[in-house]
Design a protein around this motif. Structure first.
Motif, PDB file in Angstrom:
ATOM      1  N   VAL A 173      19.595 -42.063  30.482  1.00 14.61           N
ATOM      2  CA  VAL A 173      20.686 -42.916  29.993  1.00 14.61           C
ATOM      3  C   VAL A 173      20.230 -43.704  28.765  1.00 14.61           C
ATOM      4  O   VAL A 173      20.947 -43.786  27.757  1.00 14.61           O
ATOM      5  N   LEU A 174      19.028 -44.273  28.830  1.00 20.48           N
ATOM      6  CA  LEU A 174      18.495 -45.000  27.675  1.00 20.48           C
ATOM      7  C   LEU A 174      18.324 -44.067  26.469  1.00 20.48           C
ATOM      8  O   LEU A 174      18.591 -44.459  25.332  1.00 20.48           O
ATOM      9  N   TYR A 231      10.903 -43.735  17.595  1.00 22.72           N
ATOM     10  CA  TYR A 231       9.988 -44.204  18.642  1.00 22.72           C
ATOM     11  C   TYR A 231      10.711 -44.370  19.982  1.00 22.72           C
ATOM     12  O   TYR A 231      10.228 -43.888  21.021  1.00 22.72           O
ATOM     13  N   ILE A 232      11.859 -45.043  19.968  1.00 21.89           N
ATOM     14  CA  ILE A 232      12.605 -45.269  21.214  1.00 21.89           C
ATOM     15  C   ILE A 232      13.106 -43.941  21.776  1.00 21.89           C
ATOM     16  O   ILE A 232      13.062 -43.705  22.992  1.00 21.89           O
ATOM     17  N   LEU A 235       9.176 -49.056  35.897  1.00 21.15           N
ATOM     18  CA  LEU A 235       9.857 -50.001  35.007  1.00 21.15           C
ATOM     19  C   LEU A 235       8.993 -50.416  33.820  1.00 21.15           C
ATOM     20  O   LEU A 235       9.503 -50.990  32.856  1.00 21.15           O
ATOM     21  N   VAL A 236       7.705 -50.129  33.893  1.00 20.31           N
ATOM     22  CA  VAL A 236       6.778 -50.557  32.839  1.00 20.31           C
ATOM     23  C   VAL A 236       7.159 -50.003  31.460  1.00 20.31           C
ATOM     24  O   VAL A 236       7.174 -50.753  30.477  1.00 20.31           O
ATOM     25  N   VAL A 281      11.178 -53.218  25.611  1.00 20.46           N
ATOM     26  CA  VAL A 281      11.809 -54.532  25.407  1.00 20.46           C
ATOM     27  C   VAL A 281      10.832 -55.487  24.734  1.00 20.46           C
ATOM     28  O   VAL A 281      11.190 -56.207  23.783  1.00 20.46           O
ATOM     29  N   TYR A 282       9.596 -55.484  25.200  1.00 24.60           N
ATOM     30  CA  TYR A 282       8.572 -56.353  24.616  1.00 24.60           C
ATOM     31  C   TYR A 282       8.323 -55.989  23.145  1.00 24.60           C
ATOM     32  O   TYR A 282       8.230 -56.877  22.283  1.00 24.60           O
ATOM     33  N   SER A 283       8.236 -54.700  22.862  1.00 21.17           N
ATOM     34  CA  SER A 283       8.016 -54.253  21.489  1.00 21.17           C
ATOM     35  C   SER A 283       9.182 -54.637  20.585  1.00 21.17           C
ATOM     36  O   SER A 283       9.002 -54.947  19.399  1.00 21.17           O
ATOM     37  N   PHE A 284      10.382 -54.632  21.148  1.00 24.15           N
ATOM     38  CA  PHE A 284      11.563 -55.037  20.380  1.00 24.15           C
ATOM     39  C   PHE A 284      11.478 -56.514  19.995  1.00 24.15           C
ATOM     40  O   PHE A 284      11.706 -56.886  18.836  1.00 24.15           O
TER      41      PHE A 284
END
Length: 202
Positions: free
Chosen positions: A85-86, A38-39, A16-17, A23-26
């Motif tokens: 999926v992401l 990047y994503i 999950l890291v 999410v943190y970078s967003f």
């Protein structure tokens, strides 16, 4: 707590890291100057990495005799699908802005997207049948279906290779890794077929 249970919990948290990092970078506005690229790279890379790691479970079990490692395979495969999926959603939401005609045209006309979509559909079929109900329902067909994971691994590497075009250093490394893991399985299958006639003669 059994060792395998602890290992499973650690791997679950570790898998999950990368998603948590995105999410943190967003929220910290730190997705580089090209967030889409990047994503896309991060989610695709982790999907492929976890898929290859899933394929290493059987060789590790056979070489070490540690049978309990099989209990990690389903979870690793589902995490590979999660990042796939992401990866797909990144293309749909950020890359295509939900423009269905453009997405259909891309799938038809851009080979790396065509093979990527085919690979995703294979992973989807494996994910939705990765449960005891499907195992009982499909019987022997379940194992045949889940052998498609090998095709998915090849498809994922080809998707990556065709995407980068110029510098193929990294996809080539993945290709060698997947070829080695599939080669082991071909070797084991060949040895099995060789041993059966000998056993029949005895």
């Amino acid at each position: 707590m059994k060792p395998i249970t602890l290992i499973k919990a650690v791997i679950f948290a570790a898998a999950l890291v990368p998603a948590a990092a995105l999410v943190y970078s967003f929220y910290t506005n730190d997705l580089t100057s090209n967030p889409l690229d990047y994503i896309t790279k991060q989610t695709g890379w982790w999907s492929l990495a976890l898929l290859v790691i899933t394929l290493t479970v059987t060789p590790i079990r056979r070489f070490t005799g540690w049978n309990q490692i099989i209990r990690l395979r389903r979870m690793l495969g589902l995490f590979s699908f999660f990042y796939a999926v992401l990866h797909l959603l990144t293309w749909i939401v950020l890359g295509s802005l939900f423009d269905l005609p453009t997405m259909i045209e891309d799938v038809v006309k851009r080979p790396f997207i065509t093979i990527g979509m085919a690979t995703f559909l294979i992973l989807l079929s494996l994910a939705v049948t990765s449960n005891q109900w499907s195992l009982r329902r499909l019987g022997r067909r379940w194992q045949s279906l889940h052998r498609l994971v090998y095709l998915a691994a090849v498809g994922a590497v080809v998707h990556f290779w065709w995407l980068v075009k110029a510098d193929i250093t990294e996809p080539r490394r993945w290709a060698f890794g997947v070829a080695g893991l599939l080669g082991l399985r071909v070797w084991w299958a060949w040895r099995r077929t060789r041993m059966r006639p000998a056993a029949a003669i005895r």
